[in-house]
Design a protein around this motif. Structure first.
Motif, PDB file in Angstrom:
ATOM      1  N   LYS A 102       0.860  -1.204   0.000  1.00  0.00           N
ATOM      2  CA  LYS A 102       0.000   0.000   0.000  1.00  0.00           C
ATOM      3  C   LYS A 102       0.883   1.236   0.000  1.00  0.00           C
ATOM      4  O   LYS A 102       1.818   1.335   0.789  1.00  0.00           O
ATOM      5  CB  LYS A 102      -0.879  -0.019   1.247  1.00  0.00           C
ATOM      6  N   ASP A 103       0.594   2.166  -0.881  1.00  0.00           N
ATOM      7  CA  ASP A 103       1.322   3.438  -0.994  1.00  0.00           C
ATOM      8  C   ASP A 103       2.733   3.276  -1.574  1.00  0.00           C
ATOM      9  O   ASP A 103       3.516   4.225  -1.576  1.00  0.00           O
ATOM     10  CB  ASP A 103       1.395   4.143   0.381  1.00  0.00           C
ATOM     11  N   HIS A 104       3.049   2.069  -2.053  1.00  0.00           N
ATOM     12  CA  HIS A 104       4.364   1.850  -2.675  1.00  0.00           C
ATOM     13  C   HIS A 104       4.429   2.632  -3.986  1.00  0.00           C
ATOM     14  O   HIS A 104       3.458   2.708  -4.730  1.00  0.00           O
ATOM     15  CB  HIS A 104       4.556   0.352  -2.949  1.00  0.00           C
ATOM     16  N   ARG A 105       5.584   3.228  -4.262  1.00  0.00           N
ATOM     17  CA  ARG A 105       5.717   4.051  -5.467  1.00  0.00           C
ATOM     18  C   ARG A 105       6.882   3.591  -6.337  1.00  0.00           C
ATOM     19  O   ARG A 105       7.943   3.230  -5.842  1.00  0.00           O
ATOM     20  CB  ARG A 105       5.944   5.524  -5.068  1.00  0.00           C
ATOM     21  N   ILE A 106       6.653   3.587  -7.667  1.00  0.00           N
ATOM     22  CA  ILE A 106       7.741   3.430  -8.635  1.00  0.00           C
ATOM     23  C   ILE A 106       7.584   4.589  -9.619  1.00  0.00           C
ATOM     24  O   ILE A 106       6.592   4.652 -10.357  1.00  0.00           O
ATOM     25  CB  ILE A 106       7.672   2.076  -9.379  1.00  0.00           C
ATOM     26  N   GLY A 107       8.506   5.516  -9.606  1.00  0.00           N
ATOM     27  CA  GLY A 107       8.400   6.706 -10.469  1.00  0.00           C
ATOM     28  C   GLY A 107       7.119   7.464 -10.173  1.00  0.00           C
ATOM     29  O   GLY A 107       6.827   7.802  -9.037  1.00  0.00           O
ATOM     30  N   GLN A 135       2.837  12.049 -13.106  1.00  0.00           N
ATOM     31  CA  GLN A 135       3.299  11.968 -14.501  1.00  0.00           C
ATOM     32  C   GLN A 135       4.125  10.715 -14.782  1.00  0.00           C
ATOM     33  O   GLN A 135       5.260  10.791 -15.245  1.00  0.00           O
ATOM     34  CB  GLN A 135       4.120  13.228 -14.861  1.00  0.00           C
ATOM     35  N   GLY A 136       3.550   9.556 -14.463  1.00  0.00           N
ATOM     36  CA  GLY A 136       4.248   8.299 -14.723  1.00  0.00           C
ATOM     37  C   GLY A 136       4.256   7.966 -16.204  1.00  0.00           C
ATOM     38  O   GLY A 136       3.623   8.634 -17.022  1.00  0.00           O
ATOM     39  N   ASP A 137       5.012   6.907 -16.552  1.00  0.00           N
ATOM     40  CA  ASP A 137       5.001   6.443 -17.947  1.00  0.00           C
ATOM     41  C   ASP A 137       4.805   4.936 -17.979  1.00  0.00           C
ATOM     42  O   ASP A 137       4.740   4.275 -16.942  1.00  0.00           O
ATOM     43  CB  ASP A 137       6.282   6.872 -18.681  1.00  0.00           C
ATOM     44  N   GLY A 138       4.707   4.390 -19.195  1.00  0.00           N
ATOM     45  CA  GLY A 138       4.397   2.977 -19.364  1.00  0.00           C
ATOM     46  C   GLY A 138       5.447   2.051 -18.771  1.00  0.00           C
ATOM     47  O   GLY A 138       5.113   0.987 -18.229  1.00  0.00           O
ATOM     48  N   THR A 139       6.712   2.437 -18.864  1.00  0.00           N
ATOM     49  CA  THR A 139       7.787   1.596 -18.311  1.00  0.00           C
ATOM     50  C   THR A 139       7.642   1.462 -16.802  1.00  0.00           C
ATOM     51  O   THR A 139       7.799   0.377 -16.236  1.00  0.00           O
ATOM     52  CB  THR A 139       9.164   2.234 -18.637  1.00  0.00           C
ATOM     53  N   ALA A 199       6.801  -1.911 -14.583  1.00  0.00           N
ATOM     54  CA  ALA A 199       7.681  -2.276 -13.460  1.00  0.00           C
ATOM     55  C   ALA A 199       6.858  -2.476 -12.189  1.00  0.00           C
ATOM     56  O   ALA A 199       7.098  -3.411 -11.411  1.00  0.00           O
ATOM     57  CB  ALA A 199       8.741  -1.196 -13.248  1.00  0.00           C
ATOM     58  N   MET A 200       5.857  -1.623 -11.979  1.00  0.00           N
ATOM     59  CA  MET A 200       4.985  -1.745 -10.801  1.00  0.00           C
ATOM     60  C   MET A 200       4.164  -3.029 -10.857  1.00  0.00           C
ATOM     61  O   MET A 200       4.050  -3.758  -9.866  1.00  0.00           O
ATOM     62  CB  MET A 200       4.062  -0.523 -10.709  1.00  0.00           C
ATOM     63  N   ILE A 201       3.586  -3.332 -12.030  1.00  0.00           N
ATOM     64  CA  ILE A 201       2.799  -4.562 -12.182  1.00  0.00           C
ATOM     65  C   ILE A 201       3.652  -5.775 -11.837  1.00  0.00           C
ATOM     66  O   ILE A 201       3.253  -6.655 -11.065  1.00  0.00           O
ATOM     67  CB  ILE A 201       2.245  -4.681 -13.628  1.00  0.00           C
ATOM     68  N   GLU A 202       4.869  -5.807 -12.398  1.00  0.00           N
ATOM     69  CA  GLU A 202       5.754  -6.956 -12.164  1.00  0.00           C
ATOM     70  C   GLU A 202       6.153  -7.065 -10.689  1.00  0.00           C
ATOM     71  O   GLU A 202       6.173  -8.155 -10.116  1.00  0.00           O
ATOM     72  CB  GLU A 202       7.000  -6.847 -13.043  1.00  0.00           C
TER      73      GLU A 202
END
Length: 336
Positions: free
Chosen positions: A269-274, A291-295, A299-302
């Motif tokens: 919960k509340d974990h962030r990647i970019g 303003q995230g992007d697809g990469t 990375a978050m899904i994985e």
């Protein structure tokens, strides 16, 4: 190139080669359907990961017709209508049956693709038939419920007919003898009370608003992962360690688990990647709040899949459709 950022609620920066707004089904006969192309409603259940190298067809036809027989209301709805506005319109007319599905974002035409569902009701429960454009036949075809092959968040439109068929109209069949469906989660509190369709809808809307961020305020695509259906044997093992784990028996030997609970238990919960974050109020939701992007999203899904697999040996799969340059992008669910 046309910008897609404002056309999907996750709002990643992306473009397409060509955008065609379809306001009348007959327009479909003029389109060449040269791949890649993508059929878009309100963009609440798809994410454009990068620039799409083809045409996006936005379905925007309108119209609602209601007829009735002795026992049922038959509601014919153009695919471009907003789903929640349809639910509210029917409630205002005193027609119940869709109240558990209130506030689900998106268009009516997208509802069968996903077999949308919430709080113990699925579209398949109220579905009669649909009409759409068969791309190979270059003609309009009607499909009944069996032909749509509905499953859990699944249909023939995500399988054999994916990219082959454009839904233009949906007919729903709602019984006049209304029965509330209150067996699921927070609606259980209403059991034994005198309830109306409007009261159930109000409660569903209240619950959804408390858990899910408004995409116009915070970019998101609603519930991001499917609730996994697993072997009962695995659940028995997990329950020894997690006695309060939410679970819903599906069929003999199969149990549905709550993906949001699994993600939260994995400490995400509340974990962030970019620019992408797991929503702090409901771990089933990913938000694009910086303003995230697809990469970063991939990375978050994985990371979520690996974390949940590592802790529970349960594979999570996205419910949201991920669109790459040439079309649908699939991510594996197994990580060992």
């Amino acid at each position: 190139m046309h910008a897609l950022q404002s056309l999907h609620t996750f709002a990643l920066p992306s473009h397409c080669q060509k955008l065609v707004v379809v306001e009348a089904p007959e327009q479909l006969k003029e389109i060449d359907f040269e791949p890649p192309f993508f059929i878009l409603g309100e963009g609440s259940n798809c994410v454009f990961l990068e620039d799409f190298q083809g045409s996006v067809l936005q379905i925007a036809n309108r119209g609602i017709e209601i007829s009735e027989t002795e026992l049922h209301y038959h509601v014919r709805v153009a695919a471009g209508e907003n789903w929640h506005q349809l639910v509210i319109k029917l409630l205002n007319m005193g027609i119940g049956g869709l109240e558990n599905l209130a506030l689900i974002p998106g268009t009516v035409g997208a509802a069968p693709v996903q077999n949308i569902g919430a709080y113990g009701v699925e579209l398949a429960d109220v579905f009669d038939s649909l009409t759409g454009f068969d791309i190979a036949k270059r003609d309009f075809v009607q499909l009944n419920k069996a032909q749509c092959q509905f499953g859990y968040r699944d249909s023939v439109f995500k399988g054999p007919l994916q990219g082959q068929f454009v839904i233009t109209e949906v007919t729903l069949k709602l019984p006049k003898q209304w029965q509330p469906i209150l067996a699921y989660g927070p609606l259980k509190a209403l059991q034994g009370q005198s309830v109306s369709p409007q009261l159930v809808a109000d409660r569903v809307i209240q619950i959804r608003r408390s858990k899910l961020p408004d995409p116009t305020v915070c970019a998101n695509a609603g519930s991001f992962f499917k609730n996994p259906v697993v072997e009962a044997q695995l659940v028995d093992t997990l329950q020894e360690q997690y006695p309060d784990m939410p679970m819903y028996p599906v069929t003999k030997g199969k149990v549905k688990l709550a993906a949001g609970w699994l993600i939260e238990q994995a400490g995400l919960k509340d974990h962030r990647i970019g620019g992408i974050r797991v929503y702090d109020k409901q771990a089933l939701v990913l938000v694009n709040d910086q303003q995230g992007d697809g990469t970063e999203l991939l990375a978050m899904i994985e990371h979520i899949q690996q974390s949940v697999w590592g802790k529970f040996a349960v594979a999570l799969m996205p419910e949201v459709r991920l669109i790459a340059a040439q079309g649908e992008h699939s991510v594996g669910g197994m990580h060992g």
